[in-house]
Write an enzyme that holds these catalytic residues in place. Sequence first.
Site, PDB file in Angstrom:
ATOM      1  CB  SER A  89      -0.836   0.070   1.433  1.00 54.84           C
ATOM      2  OG  SER A  89      -1.768  -1.022   1.393  1.00 54.84           O
ATOM      3  N   GLY A 128     -13.998  -9.306  13.110  1.00 55.28           N
ATOM      4  CA  GLY A 128     -13.173  -9.472  14.206  1.00 55.28           C
ATOM      5  C   GLY A 128     -11.823  -9.986  13.595  1.00 55.28           C
ATOM      6  CB  CYS A 142     -12.694  -7.432  19.864  1.00 57.24           C
ATOM      7  SG  CYS A 142     -12.320  -8.655  18.806  1.00 57.24           S
ATOM      8  CG  HIS A 168     -16.997  -9.603  18.537  1.00 59.27           C
ATOM      9  ND1 HIS A 168     -17.056  -9.956  17.074  1.00 59.27           N
ATOM     10  CD2 HIS A 168     -15.720  -9.787  18.981  1.00 59.27           C
ATOM     11  CE1 HIS A 168     -16.029  -9.919  16.814  1.00 59.27           C
ATOM     12  NE2 HIS A 168     -15.167  -9.990  17.875  1.00 59.27           N
TER      13      HIS A 168
HETATM   14  N1  LIG Z   1     -10.826  -6.272  13.731  1.00 56.58           N
HETATM   15  C1  LIG Z   1     -11.334  -6.315  15.159  1.00 56.58           C
HETATM   16  O1  LIG Z   1     -12.336  -6.248  15.321  1.00 56.58           O
HETATM   17  C2  LIG Z   1     -10.020  -5.866  16.065  1.00 56.58           C
HETATM   18  C3  LIG Z   1     -10.799  -5.901  17.269  1.00 56.58           C
HETATM   19  C4  LIG Z   1      -9.563  -5.992  18.433  1.00 56.58           C
HETATM   20  C5  LIG Z   1      -8.271  -5.678  17.913  1.00 56.58           C
HETATM   21  N2  LIG Z   1      -8.014  -6.253  16.646  1.00 56.58           N
HETATM   22  C6  LIG Z   1      -6.433  -6.430  16.230  1.00 56.58           C
HETATM   23  O2  LIG Z   1      -6.189  -5.216  15.511  1.00 56.58           O
HETATM   24  C7  LIG Z   1      -5.136  -5.625  14.521  1.00 56.58           C
HETATM   25  C8  LIG Z   1      -5.533  -5.176  13.031  1.00 56.58           C
HETATM   26  O3  LIG Z   1      -6.984  -5.979  12.887  1.00 56.58           O
HETATM   27  P1  LIG Z   1      -7.582  -5.673  11.571  1.00 56.58           P
HETATM   28  O4  LIG Z   1      -8.990  -6.380  11.669  1.00 56.58           O
HETATM   29  O5  LIG Z   1      -7.691  -4.040  11.416  1.00 56.58           O
HETATM   30  O6  LIG Z   1      -6.809  -6.316  10.599  1.00 56.58           O
HETATM   31  P2  LIG Z   1      -6.720  -5.760   9.044  1.00 56.58           P
HETATM   32  O7  LIG Z   1      -7.986  -5.510   8.499  1.00 56.58           O
HETATM   33  O8  LIG Z   1      -6.416  -7.347   8.314  1.00 56.58           O
HETATM   34  O9  LIG Z   1      -5.674  -4.767   8.633  1.00 56.58           O
HETATM   35  C9  LIG Z   1      -4.388  -5.337   8.671  1.00 56.58           C
HETATM   36  C10 LIG Z   1      -3.553  -3.637   8.594  1.00 56.58           C
HETATM   37  O10 LIG Z   1      -2.098  -4.383   8.638  1.00 56.58           O
HETATM   38  C11 LIG Z   1      -1.507  -3.562   7.631  1.00 56.58           C
HETATM   39  N3  LIG Z   1      -0.233  -4.285   7.424  1.00 56.58           N
HETATM   40  C12 LIG Z   1       0.037  -5.536   7.089  1.00 56.58           C
HETATM   41  N4  LIG Z   1       1.469  -5.894   6.980  1.00 56.58           N
HETATM   42  C13 LIG Z   1       1.982  -4.685   7.208  1.00 56.58           C
HETATM   43  C14 LIG Z   1       3.283  -4.318   7.277  1.00 56.58           C
HETATM   44  N5  LIG Z   1       4.140  -5.087   6.990  1.00 56.58           N
HETATM   45  N6  LIG Z   1       3.642  -3.078   7.625  1.00 56.58           N
HETATM   46  C15 LIG Z   1       2.679  -2.109   8.247  1.00 56.58           C
HETATM   47  N7  LIG Z   1       1.259  -2.530   8.017  1.00 56.58           N
HETATM   48  C16 LIG Z   1       0.866  -3.680   7.520  1.00 56.58           C
HETATM   49  C17 LIG Z   1      -2.450  -3.505   6.553  1.00 56.58           C
HETATM   50  O11 LIG Z   1      -1.802  -2.770   5.360  1.00 56.58           O
HETATM   51  P3  LIG Z   1      -2.469  -3.329   3.890  1.00 56.58           P
HETATM   52  O12 LIG Z   1      -3.686  -2.957   3.661  1.00 56.58           O
HETATM   53  O13 LIG Z   1      -1.309  -2.348   3.143  1.00 56.58           O
HETATM   54  O14 LIG Z   1      -2.028  -4.784   3.827  1.00 56.58           O
HETATM   55  C18 LIG Z   1      -3.731  -3.281   7.311  1.00 56.58           C
HETATM   56  O15 LIG Z   1      -3.547  -1.858   7.224  1.00 56.58           O
HETATM   57  C19 LIG Z   1      -4.947  -7.234  14.885  1.00 56.58           C
HETATM   58  O16 LIG Z   1      -3.735  -7.426  15.713  1.00 56.58           O
HETATM   59  C20 LIG Z   1      -6.232  -7.441  15.195  1.00 56.58           C
HETATM   60  O17 LIG Z   1      -6.109  -8.967  16.083  1.00 56.58           O
HETATM   61  C21 LIG Z   1      -8.778  -6.275  15.806  1.00 56.58           C
END
Ligand SMILES: NC(=O)c1ccc[n+]([C@@H]2O[C@H](COP(=O)([O-])OP(=O)(O)OC[C@H]3O[C@@H](n4cnc5c(N)ncnc54)[C@H](OP(=O)(O)O)[C@@H]3O)[C@@H](O)[C@H]2O)c1
Length: 325
Positions: A41, A159, A128, A237
């Site tokens: 990105s 999630g 979460c 959730h």
């Molecule tokens: N989703 C939830 O409800 C939730 C709730 C609590 C905690 N979390 C935690 O929050 C974190 C993010 O979750 P998410 O649901 O937002 O995941 P996601 O939608 O898969 O987003 C992941 C993000 O990480 C970026 N990324 C991937 N590889 C990278 C790298 N090498 N350097 C910098 N950025 C990178 C991605 O960028 P690209 O778009 O460029 O790939 C994207 O912006 C996780 O640890 C998850 O466990 C999530």
Amino acid sequence: MKPVRLALVGATGLVGRTTLDVLSEWRVPLSALRLFASDGSAGREMEWKGRTYSLERLDHAPADVDAAIFATSRAISLEWVPRFREAGIVVIDHSAAFRMNPDVPLVIPEVNGDALRRHRGIVSNPNCSASVVVIPLAALNRAFALKTVVVDTYQSVSGSGQDALAELDEELADSSHAARVYPRLIAHNVFPQVGPFDDQGLCDEERKVVEELQKMLDRPDLTVFATTVRVPVRVGHSAAVTVECGQPLDRASVESVWLAMPGMIYDPQTYHTPREIAGRQEIFVSRLRIRDNDPHWLQFWAVGDNLRKGAASNAVQILMELFRD
Ligand SMILES: NC(=O)c1ccc[n+]([C@@H]2O[C@H](COP(=O)([O-])OP(=O)(O)OC[C@H]3O[C@@H](n4cnc5c(N)ncnc54)[C@H](OP(=O)(O)O)[C@@H]3O)[C@@H](O)[C@H]2O)c1
């Protein structure tokens, strides 16, 4: 709140984009904003509040930043959060990387906001599922001393991030689609597994719910059982919770404790569903039942937006507390 120079790592993901929405909706004063994402990105542009930002590659800890929110994987946080902290940046981390570290506060401000005073450069945002149940449980713990907690979750697909949401859509569009992100098909299905199983048969999420509730409630002695289930819901959730308390309960006392608790909405008249509460910041609690023949026990239903209180808006609350005037 003092104006903050903020870095958002994982800005393009579900939590990252929700964070940008919350920062805008709550008019959080930012004097600078840097957005980071994966190599794929880097260089692309994102709009926020009418301005265009160029996405940066995560190959350095920026010098001109006060705070960072990490919304990436555990592996990236393990590698990069310490580097940001060494550069003098306070980090709020969404991953599980540091949550159980005794030096890292694990914070829901309504529950244990005081723990923020003890941070040493890293604050963890809770899992979460734990976030959806900890506020009503904290209120019960303060008033009636929890003894046993049994949590059964119904966890939405968002999630697991943007790839999982895409998988749900692909399966709904094409019934021959093979599971890629999840261990089983998620469309028209449920499965009792959120993360890998350990040698005792607990999946990763069940272990997190147990340990994170004990840490946030400051009750390492608390008996907690969890069964975590993935359901084909996009956002939100839910949890069915059974609780044993150290003293007998009556409906009026429990209701008054919940009605006074910040961060949650208790409704004795109805119940809530993920579809209805998506986009909301609060945890919604309903269906209070106190056991007839032993009033030490009660049950309730809780629902929260995993991307908001389960992630983005809780982290922004933490940011605002850390940089309060
Ligand atoms: N989703 C939830 O409800 C939730 C709730 C609590 C905690 N979390 C935690 O929050 C974190 C993010 O979750 P998410 O649901 O937002 O995941 P996601 O939608 O898969 O987003 C992941 C993000 O990480 C970026 N990324 C991937 N590889 C990278 C790298 N090498 N350097 C910098 N950025 C990178 C991605 O960028 P690209 O778009 O460029 O790939 C994207 O912006 C996780 O640890 C998850 O466990 C999530």
